[in-house]
Design an enzyme around this catalytic site. Structure first.
Site, short mmCIF file in Angstrom:
data_model
loop_
_atom_site.label_atom_id
_atom_site.label_comp_id
_atom_site.label_asym_id
_atom_site.label_seq_id
_atom_site.Cartn_x
_atom_site.Cartn_y
_atom_site.Cartn_z
N LYS A 126 -33.88 1.94 37.88
CA LYS A 126 -33.09 1.41 36.77
C LYS A 126 -32.03 2.45 36.45
O LYS A 126 -32.09 3.56 36.99
CB LYS A 126 -33.95 1.17 35.52
CG LYS A 126 -34.87 2.37 35.20
CD LYS A 126 -35.88 2.05 34.09
CE LYS A 126 -37.09 1.29 34.54
NZ LYS A 126 -37.13 -0.11 34.13
N ARG A 127 -31.05 2.11 35.61
CA ARG A 127 -30.07 3.13 35.24
C ARG A 127 -30.78 4.33 34.61
O ARG A 127 -31.84 4.20 34.01
CB ARG A 127 -29.05 2.54 34.26
CG ARG A 127 -27.98 1.70 34.93
CD ARG A 127 -27.14 2.49 35.91
NE ARG A 127 -26.18 3.32 35.23
CZ ARG A 127 -24.88 3.05 35.12
NH1 ARG A 127 -24.37 1.96 35.66
NH2 ARG A 127 -24.08 3.87 34.46
N LYS A 187 -34.94 5.09 28.61
CA LYS A 187 -35.79 4.51 29.66
C LYS A 187 -36.88 5.49 30.11
O LYS A 187 -37.86 5.13 30.70
CB LYS A 187 -34.95 4.07 30.85
CG LYS A 187 -33.97 2.94 30.51
CD LYS A 187 -33.12 2.57 31.72
CE LYS A 187 -32.03 1.57 31.40
NZ LYS A 187 -32.49 0.17 31.38
N THR A 203 -35.27 -6.50 33.51
CA THR A 203 -35.43 -7.62 34.45
C THR A 203 -36.07 -7.13 35.74
O THR A 203 -36.72 -7.89 36.45
CB THR A 203 -34.07 -8.29 34.76
OG1 THR A 203 -33.10 -7.27 34.98
CG2 THR A 203 -33.61 -9.16 33.60
N LYS A 256 -39.13 -8.65 38.40
CA LYS A 256 -39.06 -8.70 39.87
C LYS A 256 -40.30 -8.03 40.48
O LYS A 256 -40.86 -8.53 41.47
CB LYS A 256 -37.78 -8.00 40.37
CG LYS A 256 -36.51 -8.71 39.94
CD LYS A 256 -35.25 -7.86 40.12
CE LYS A 256 -34.10 -8.45 39.30
NZ LYS A 256 -32.97 -7.52 39.12
C1 26W Z 1 -19.49 -0.81 26.65
C2 26W Z 1 -20.77 -0.16 26.50
C3 26W Z 1 -21.87 -1.01 26.92
C4 26W Z 1 -22.03 -1.30 28.23
C5 26W Z 1 -23.06 -2.08 28.61
C6 26W Z 1 -22.73 -1.48 25.98
C7 26W Z 1 -23.76 -2.26 26.35
C8 26W Z 1 -23.91 -2.56 27.66
C9 26W Z 1 -25.00 -3.47 28.10
C10 26W Z 1 -25.33 -4.41 26.98
C11 26W Z 1 -26.19 -2.74 28.55
C12 26W Z 1 -27.06 -3.61 29.37
O1 26W Z 1 -26.84 -3.77 30.55
N1 26W Z 1 -28.11 -4.14 28.76
C13 26W Z 1 -29.23 -4.64 29.51
O2 26W Z 1 -29.16 -6.03 29.64
C14 26W Z 1 -30.22 -6.52 30.44
C15 26W Z 1 -30.01 -8.00 30.62
O3 26W Z 1 -30.20 -8.66 29.42
C16 26W Z 1 -31.56 -6.20 29.82
O4 26W Z 1 -32.57 -6.61 30.68
C17 26W Z 1 -31.69 -4.70 29.56
O5 26W Z 1 -32.86 -4.43 28.84
C18 26W Z 1 -30.49 -4.21 28.79
O6 26W Z 1 -30.52 -2.80 28.68
#
Ligand code: 26W
Length: 826
Positions: free
Chosen positions: A558-559, A564, A668, A672
């Site tokens: 994951k990132r 996390k 997610t 998987k």
């Molecule tokens: C611009 C800054 C920024 C960039 C990306 C703010 C927020 C985000 C995303 C909302 C982060 C993200 O990818 N969230 C993830 O979304 C997934 C799909 O719903 C979830 O499964 C993850 O828990 C959630 O971290």
């Protein structure tokens, strides 16, 4: 080895091995001008892609025709990211042509796997949010829902990660360098998008007064269409990604002024808009270019929808009957004032009528709980880049706050809390609030997340509009993440319960009795063992990492983010090592484990990058420590992406989902892994809660603080030092890092990590440490009983059907979109 398709094949087409081969050679000759004898691998890949693509086009056009003719409601998914993964295998699966293609290539002395291996995946997303969008468009097509995905065709996707001395380095992702055979560029359908300038009052045809925005610059948005084939259906939907191109008019103007250099510079500035995906995940950068990207793609999309997907004489007051715009997080939220601008300024609708249309057209999904991830745009920037949109936002806010004041007279504090425009620390627009005010429905992405959204992050809003808030738990597409990625398991399932489960994933329940069947368990273990071997072979060639496949495969991918808690996993590894060093544990008694990490850190996220360096440093020591006798290994392949995930997830025994409770919106990857028969070790966070409820306590290693406990501890004042002092094994692990044991004796190398853990530890790694170690000890014991482990793993597969993205999409349809399937008949 690939398995031939046995399920859900679209009715047989008249294609044969030889006609496929003929078309392949024709593609090579007449599309690329290359003779088979002289073709490079890239030529061959392009020809194969072109051939397969050709078999989807008629269905695609038929789908568009049918959707237009039936005037059906369309789901327009607005997302700044689509993390698609490899395209060829998916197209072969959807068309049911895999075995034919394989045969045709063999007849030409070529190998399908070989060609699949050279594809560079379109990495147009950062992580969970982008991958979710990709799963959703797959499910929408499979369910025959008229849908279009709108996004950005970044020239450079998520960076390619390498390690230099164990530290992350970023390389540009040049995914388009060899062209992209899956896209159809349409410069003929370009849309102009304006920026900057001023607004003025003008008199319209009826003598009334209207506002007009006069932008100071404009760029051309060129659509690139991608086909999104459903599985087991003829429907093929569209993904439309926008690319920025300098407008001729603008160029010419400067060029004619004689300043050639300035003309070229202007072109670069315009085309920079779609140049690169922002690699930030969860921390908004507040960059001007990012806001430009957001407005660029939603403005183009809305105009495209209104002018190209709707009839010319369409009355826009009926817009909500024909579309639902789904906002994938706040990135596309500027679409709200854009639609208002079009309706009021350009189409002359009354403000209140336009507002009703807008509110009925938009819905908003929030994907985070971290306060730092909630986007705000400064009023200064908005006013400069999008002056008319700022005026519209102010007016929306004024009206909204008037309503709040009427509902809560005298509660000025509340009005200030809820204002779309914040005053501190700077005047800025809260995009999540704007989205909430202007949407029909707001949803979170897992049960716990939606609850926390409703009761905490957006509590004032849910008090005002309780019925606006709902949940749709995320899901993943079983096409890519079981059928394609785990052919061995798919065959085993076919043999046990028959075919058809791929599009009806709750049918996996029928596997439950097989958990009690010793021969099925043995077959299940054989599949897992083969998947491990396949992964071990891949890592040997891809990364030069040598591993034994005869071990417990413990995976955390994951990132890289502090919440996390990759750090917690590292502490577990170090603790095991330390126990052996101290003679508390005999190496011979260790369950052999391979701990695999995959994680990219945002390039500007220092702590995340330190943690990557630490993982690599620990790997270097542990992997060669004679004391461990090879029974504990860390593998950290660089550049984790969808391609690697598809090989790794089916090989996992243990899925690490160990975020601090209340921080991971859903996850997610967790789904998987469960679907591929890994057991989860996890906290009660995000969708883990639902996985735990479904698979049962016996088949899940639960540990850690709950969200209310986290809240209590932090209210009382969290002191990580007290955990360090009270726990000798924790102290041992942290002291080992601090002593320089993983940095050649240098005590300063990982000081940033050590002092952060001891002083701040924002995500309570130390508070959850003991519970985690105990849960991991239980994992070791459980793994020793292979029969019981397999039973639990099979039950994970059998009970995870809920996590199909088909189910998510059905929930969106029932609770939010209210659109209906429009199957294409042939
Ligand atoms: C611009 C800054 C920024 C960039 C990306 C703010 C927020 C985000 C995303 C909302 C982060 C993200 O990818 N969230 C993830 O979304 C997934 C799909 O719903 C979830 O499964 C993850 O828990 C959630 O971290």
């Amino acid at each position: 080895m690939r398995v031939t398709e046995t399920t859900q094949e679209p009715p047989s087409s008249p294609v044969t091995v030889s006609s496929f081969a003929d078309e392949f050679v024709r593609q090579l000759r007449y599309e690329q001008g290359v003779d088979l004898n002289f073709a490079t691998k890239d030529n061959l890949y392009q020809a194969l892609a072109g051939t397969v693509r050709g078999f989807m086009i008629d269905n695609w056009l038929a789908t568009l025709r049918t959707q237009q003719a039936t005037e059906s409601k369309i789901v327009a998914y607005l997302s700044a990211e689509y993390l698609l993964g490899p395209q060829l295998e998916n197209a072969l699966l959807a068309t049911g042509l895999e075995s034919l293609a394989r045969g045709a290539l063999t007849s030409l002395g070529l190998d399908l796997d070989d060609l699949e291996g050279i594809e560079i995946e379109p990495g147009l997303g950062n992580g969970g949010l982008g991958r979710l969008a990709a799963c959703f468009i797959d499910s929408l097509a499979t369910l025959n829902i008229p849908a279009v995905g709108y996004g950005i065709r970044y020239e450079y996707g998520i960076f390619r990660q390498t390690f230099v001395d164990g530290r992350q380095a970023e390389q540009p992702d040049t995914w388009l360098s060899k062209g992209s055979p899956w896209e159809f560029p349409h410069p003929d359908m370009a849309v102009e998008v304006g920026f900057g300038g001023y607004t003025e009052q003008v008199t319209d045809e009826t003598g009334g007064s209207r506002t007009r925005w006069v932008p100071s610059e404009s760029v051309s948005a060129v659509p690139y269409n991608y086909m999104v084939p459903g599985y087991g259906t003829h429907n093929v939907n569209t993904l439309r990604l926008w690319s920025a191109k300098a407008t001729n008019a603008f160029d010419l103007q400067i060029f004619n002024s004689g300043d050639y250099e300035a003309a070229v510079r202007a072109q670069t500035v315009a085309e920079n808009i779609s140049k690169v995906l922002y690699p930030e995940d969860s921390t908004p950068q507040g960059k001007e270019l990012r806001l430009k990207q957001q407005y660029f793609f939603v403005a183009a999309s809305i105009t495209d929808f209104i002018t190209r997907l709707l009839p010319d004489d369409f009355a826009l007051t009926n817009l909500p009957d024909r579309v639902t715009f789904q906002l994938n997080d706040t990135h596309p939220v500027i679409a709200i004032p854009e639609l208002m601008r079009i309706l009021v300024d350009e189409r002359g609708l009354d403000w209140d009528v336009a507002w009703d249309v807008t509110r009925a057209s938009f819905n908003y999904t929030c994907h985070t709980l971290l306060p730092e991830a909630l986007e705000v745009w400064s009023v200064e920037l908005l006013g400069r880049l999008l002056p008319r949109h700022l005026e519209i936002i102010y007016r929306i806010n004024e009206q909204f706050l008037a309503g709040v004041r009427a509902a809560f007279p005298g509660d000025e504090l509340r009005a200030r809390r809820m204002s779309i425009v914040q005053e501190q620390p700077e005047r800025a627009v809260r995009m999540a609030f704007l989205a909430t005010v202007a949407s029909s429905k707001v949803n979170g992405v897992a049960a716990l997340h939606s609850e926390l959204l409703r009761d905490k992050v957006l509590n004032d809003f849910s008090g005002l509009w309780p019925e606006k808030f709902t949940n749709v738990t995320n899901g993943v597409t079983p096409r890519r993440f079981i059928k394609l990625s785990n052919p061995g398991l798919s065959e085993l399932i076919d043999a046990a319960i028959g075919t058809g489960w791929v599009n009806d994933l709750e049918r996996l329940r029928e596997l439950e009795p097989f958990a009690e069947d010793a021969s099925f368990r043995a077959a299940f273990r054989t599949v897992k063992a083969e998947n491990k071997k396949r992964f071990v072979d891949l890592l040997a060639t891809r990364d030069g990492i040598e591993l034994s496949s005869d071990a417990l495969f413990d995976v955390m991918v994951k990132r890289l983010h502090e919440y996390k808690r990759q750090m917690l996993k590292v502490l577990h590894v170090i603790t095991t090592y330390d126990r052996v060093l101290k003679g508390e544990l005999r190496a011979a008694d260790l369950t052999p484990r391979v701990v695999t990490f995959g994680a990219k850190a945002a390039p500007g996220y220092r702590m995340a990058k330190e943690i990557i360096a630490l993982i690599n440093a620990v790997a270097k020591v542990v992997n060669t420590a004679p004391e461990l006798e090879g029974r504990l290994r860390i593998a950290f392949p660089a550049n984790y992406n969808v391609t690697l995930a598809e090989k790794l997830i089916p090989a996992a025994d243990l899925s690490e989902q160990i975020s601090l409770a209340g921080k991971e919106a859903s996850g997610t990857g967790n789904m998987k892994f469960a679907l591929n028969g890994a057991l989860t070790i996890g906290t009660l966070d995000g969708a883990n809660v639902e996985i735990y409820d479904l698979v049962g306590a016996d088949n899940f290693f639960l540990f850690g603080l709950t969200e209310p406990e986290v809240q209590d501890i932090s209210d009382a004042g969290y002191r990580p030092g007290s955990y360090y002092e009270a726990n000798a094994s924790l102290r041992g692990a942290i002291d080992l890092i601090a002593s320089g044991a993983f940095s050649g004796g240098d005590r300063t190398t990982f000081q940033m990590i050590v002092s952060d853990l001891l002083d701040k530890d924002r995500f309570m790694v130390l508070a959850d440490y003991q519970a985690y170690i105990e849960a991991q000890d239980k994992v070791d014991v459980a793994y020793a009983d292979q029969e019981a482990w397999s039973r639990a793993a099979i039950l994970n597969v059998a009970r995870s059907g809920f996590f199909s993205s088909d189910r998510s999409i059905r929930d969106y349809l029932d609770r939010i979109w209210h659109a209906s399937p429009v199957p294409v008949v042939k």
